[in-house]
Design a protein around this motif. Structure first.
Motif, mmCIF file in Angstrom:
data_model
loop_
_atom_site.group_PDB
_atom_site.id
_atom_site.type_symbol
_atom_site.label_atom_id
_atom_site.label_comp_id
_atom_site.label_asym_id
_atom_site.label_seq_id
_atom_site.Cartn_x
_atom_site.Cartn_y
_atom_site.Cartn_z
ATOM 1 N N TYR A 62 0.841 -1.199 0.000
ATOM 2 C CA TYR A 62 0.000 0.000 0.000
ATOM 3 C C TYR A 62 0.884 1.260 0.000
ATOM 4 O O TYR A 62 1.254 1.764 1.063
ATOM 5 C CB TYR A 62 -0.893 0.026 1.241
ATOM 6 C CG TYR A 62 -1.683 -1.241 1.482
ATOM 7 C CD1 TYR A 62 -2.396 -1.856 0.453
ATOM 8 C CD2 TYR A 62 -1.723 -1.814 2.752
ATOM 9 C CE1 TYR A 62 -3.118 -3.016 0.682
ATOM 10 C CE2 TYR A 62 -2.455 -2.967 2.994
ATOM 11 C CZ TYR A 62 -3.135 -3.568 1.955
ATOM 12 O OH TYR A 62 -3.841 -4.704 2.181
ATOM 13 N N PRO A 63 1.229 1.770 -1.189
ATOM 14 C CA PRO A 63 2.094 2.955 -1.228
ATOM 15 C C PRO A 63 1.322 4.251 -0.979
ATOM 16 O O PRO A 63 0.137 4.339 -1.313
ATOM 17 C CB PRO A 63 2.640 2.936 -2.660
ATOM 18 C CG PRO A 63 1.580 2.245 -3.451
ATOM 19 C CD PRO A 63 0.906 1.267 -2.535
ATOM 20 N N PHE A 64 1.984 5.202 -0.395
ATOM 21 C CA PHE A 64 1.429 6.554 -0.319
ATOM 22 C C PHE A 64 2.579 7.549 -0.473
ATOM 23 O O PHE A 64 3.716 7.280 -0.070
ATOM 24 C CB PHE A 64 0.659 6.791 0.985
ATOM 25 C CG PHE A 64 1.473 6.718 2.251
ATOM 26 C CD1 PHE A 64 2.000 7.866 2.844
ATOM 27 C CD2 PHE A 64 1.719 5.503 2.866
ATOM 28 C CE1 PHE A 64 2.743 7.806 4.019
ATOM 29 C CE2 PHE A 64 2.476 5.414 4.044
ATOM 30 C CZ PHE A 64 2.983 6.575 4.622
ATOM 31 N N LEU A 65 2.277 8.679 -1.114
ATOM 32 C CA LEU A 65 3.276 9.743 -1.259
ATOM 33 C C LEU A 65 3.256 10.582 -0.002
ATOM 34 O O LEU A 65 2.185 10.854 0.551
ATOM 35 C CB LEU A 65 2.947 10.631 -2.451
ATOM 36 C CG LEU A 65 2.987 9.994 -3.835
ATOM 37 C CD1 LEU A 65 2.614 11.023 -4.887
ATOM 38 C CD2 LEU A 65 4.353 9.406 -4.125
ATOM 39 N N THR A 66 4.431 11.032 0.408
ATOM 40 C CA THR A 66 4.452 11.804 1.644
ATOM 41 C C THR A 66 5.586 12.821 1.679
ATOM 42 O O THR A 66 6.579 12.705 0.964
ATOM 43 C CB THR A 66 4.553 10.845 2.862
ATOM 44 O OG1 THR A 66 4.266 11.573 4.057
ATOM 45 C CG2 THR A 66 5.943 10.219 2.979
ATOM 46 N N ASP A 67 5.394 13.828 2.507
ATOM 47 C CA ASP A 67 6.434 14.787 2.874
ATOM 48 C C ASP A 67 5.988 15.413 4.197
ATOM 49 O O ASP A 67 4.838 15.242 4.621
ATOM 50 C CB ASP A 67 6.606 15.860 1.782
ATOM 51 C CG ASP A 67 7.928 16.621 1.928
ATOM 52 O OD1 ASP A 67 8.711 16.285 2.820
ATOM 53 O OD2 ASP A 67 8.155 17.562 1.145
ATOM 54 N N ALA A 68 6.919 16.113 4.845
ATOM 55 C CA ALA A 68 6.588 16.775 6.115
ATOM 56 C C ALA A 68 6.622 18.291 5.909
ATOM 57 O O ALA A 68 7.204 18.787 4.948
ATOM 58 C CB ALA A 68 7.588 16.350 7.185
ATOM 59 N N SER A 69 6.021 19.018 6.834
ATOM 60 C CA SER A 69 5.909 20.472 6.716
ATOM 61 C C SER A 69 7.259 21.160 6.843
ATOM 62 O O SER A 69 8.167 20.664 7.513
ATOM 63 C CB SER A 69 5.021 21.021 7.838
ATOM 64 O OG SER A 69 3.812 20.350 7.845
#
Ligand code: SF4
Ligand code: SF4
Length: 348
Positions: A68-75
């Protein structure tokens, strides 16, 4: 032992899917597990970020493995389009990162306001614990998609920078940055106020049309350096850059603790500044080189560094930042056992 780093020339970038399949670097991906694809969605007006069409083949490979991939980044800690999850998702959408284009959802890793986080013990020189974004911690494994280019504090930004700085929550990013407070020589300050508007810490103000800084409030984010056209701001480069590089590497140790990943770096649009800057002028300074991939972030950054310098014909990073030694991050990462600088390049 030399780590294998796989190389695809930029002119064949459309073969990304078959290149990655042939490299066999996704052994860590397990069925029905959550896999975070850490990426930078680009600031407003920035053109250098990795494009959605390069993400889709990666997501496809993960989906084929029933994960289950998801794209992510932090603030970010500076004020911009990525400083909270709401605006971060809007800019990602504007830059074309949608479920339709990429094949998976986006989850901003540190919550609405960038304060949902997890502390991880590392017991290293600069940090006993590091504070990283919660959903990075929650993910079962990773793929780090890195844009390799110049960086105003660390000389270059690649895999280590994307992992360490990129996965820190706001508290973490502050802790990494706060040893690099700019110096001021306001002789050339014209009092335009541009730096004051970009300082999220409210550390800058104008007194008799000259900028002054409250060093106690400064977080060392570097926004004022890039947003002043009159070279009023500088850094004590050697000392400050090396400390920030080492701090970033200690965050890498925290993020990767008991986790494994694949690393894919894009050596294109190689600019002087990182993708956090919404500078129209932050354009490429040399021809695009290619894409490298592997399972060792240190080997990948070393190979990227060497490939860029080879393509440029001399040391590109020395040319743009003569005061910085960007290999400090590589040496320290190797010392901490995060990978090796010894690599074998395998061209596709
Ligand atoms: S951006 Fe530069 S010139 Fe303008 S106020 Fe700030 S320091 Fe002065
Ligand atoms: S003074 Fe400059 S480096 Fe310090 S917080 Fe403000 S913008 Fe960032």
């Amino acid at each position: 032992m030399a780590q294998e780093v796989y190389f695809l020339p930029w002119k064949r970038k459309d073969e990304l899917y078959s290149f990655l399949k042939a490299a066999k670097i996704f052994k860590h991906v397990k069925e029905r597990t959550f896999l975070a694809i850490k990426i930078h969605f680009g600031e407003e007006s920035n053109k250098g970020y990795i494009k959605p069409e390069c993400v889709a083949p990666v997501v496809k490979i993960i989906m084929e493995k029933a994960a289950y991939p998801f794209l992510t980044d932090a603030s970010t800690i500076y004020i911009g389009k990525r400083s909270d999850a709401y605006h971060h998702l809007l800019i990602a959408n504007k830059h074309g990162f949608t479920i339709d284009s990429c094949g998976c959802p986006i989850i901003i890793a540190d919550g609405l306001r960038g304060n949902v986080e997890q502390k991880i013990k590392v017991n290293l020189k600069h940090f006993k614990t590091v504070t990283i974004a919660q959903e990075i911690y929650s993910a079962d494994s990773f793929i780090f998609m890195n844009h390799f280019k110049g960086h105003e504090i660390t000389g270059f930004g690649g895999a280590l920078k994307n992992i360490g700085m990129g996965c820190g929550s706001k508290v973490g990013k502050y802790a990494m940055h706060n040893s690099s407070k700019p110096t001021i020589n306001n002789e050339h300050c014209i009092g335009c106020g541009n730096c004051v508007r970009h300082c999220y810490q409210k550390a800058l103000s104008l007194v008799y049309k000259k900028v002054v800084m409250d060093k106690e409030k400064c977080a060392g984010c570097g926004q004022c350096i890039v947003n002043c056209a009159f070279k009023v701001f500088g850094l004590k480069w050697n000392k400050d850059s090396s400390v920030v590089q080492e701090k970033i590497v200690e965050y890498v140790a925290g993020v990767l603790k008991n986790k494994s990943g694949t690393y894919i770096s894009f050596l294109n649009h190689i600019s002087k500044y990182c993708d956090c800057f919404s500078l129209q002028k932050n354009g490429p300074l040399m021809d695009d080189v290619g894409i490298v991939a592997g399972v060792d972030p240190v080997a990948l950054d070393q190979a990227s560094y060497d490939l860029v310098n080879k393509a440029f014909g001399k040391n590109f990073f020395k040319e743009i930042y003569p005061e910085i030694d960007p290999t400090i991050q590589l040496k320290y990462a190797e010392e901490l056992g995060l990978g090796t600088r010894n690599y074998k390049l395998i061209s596709y």
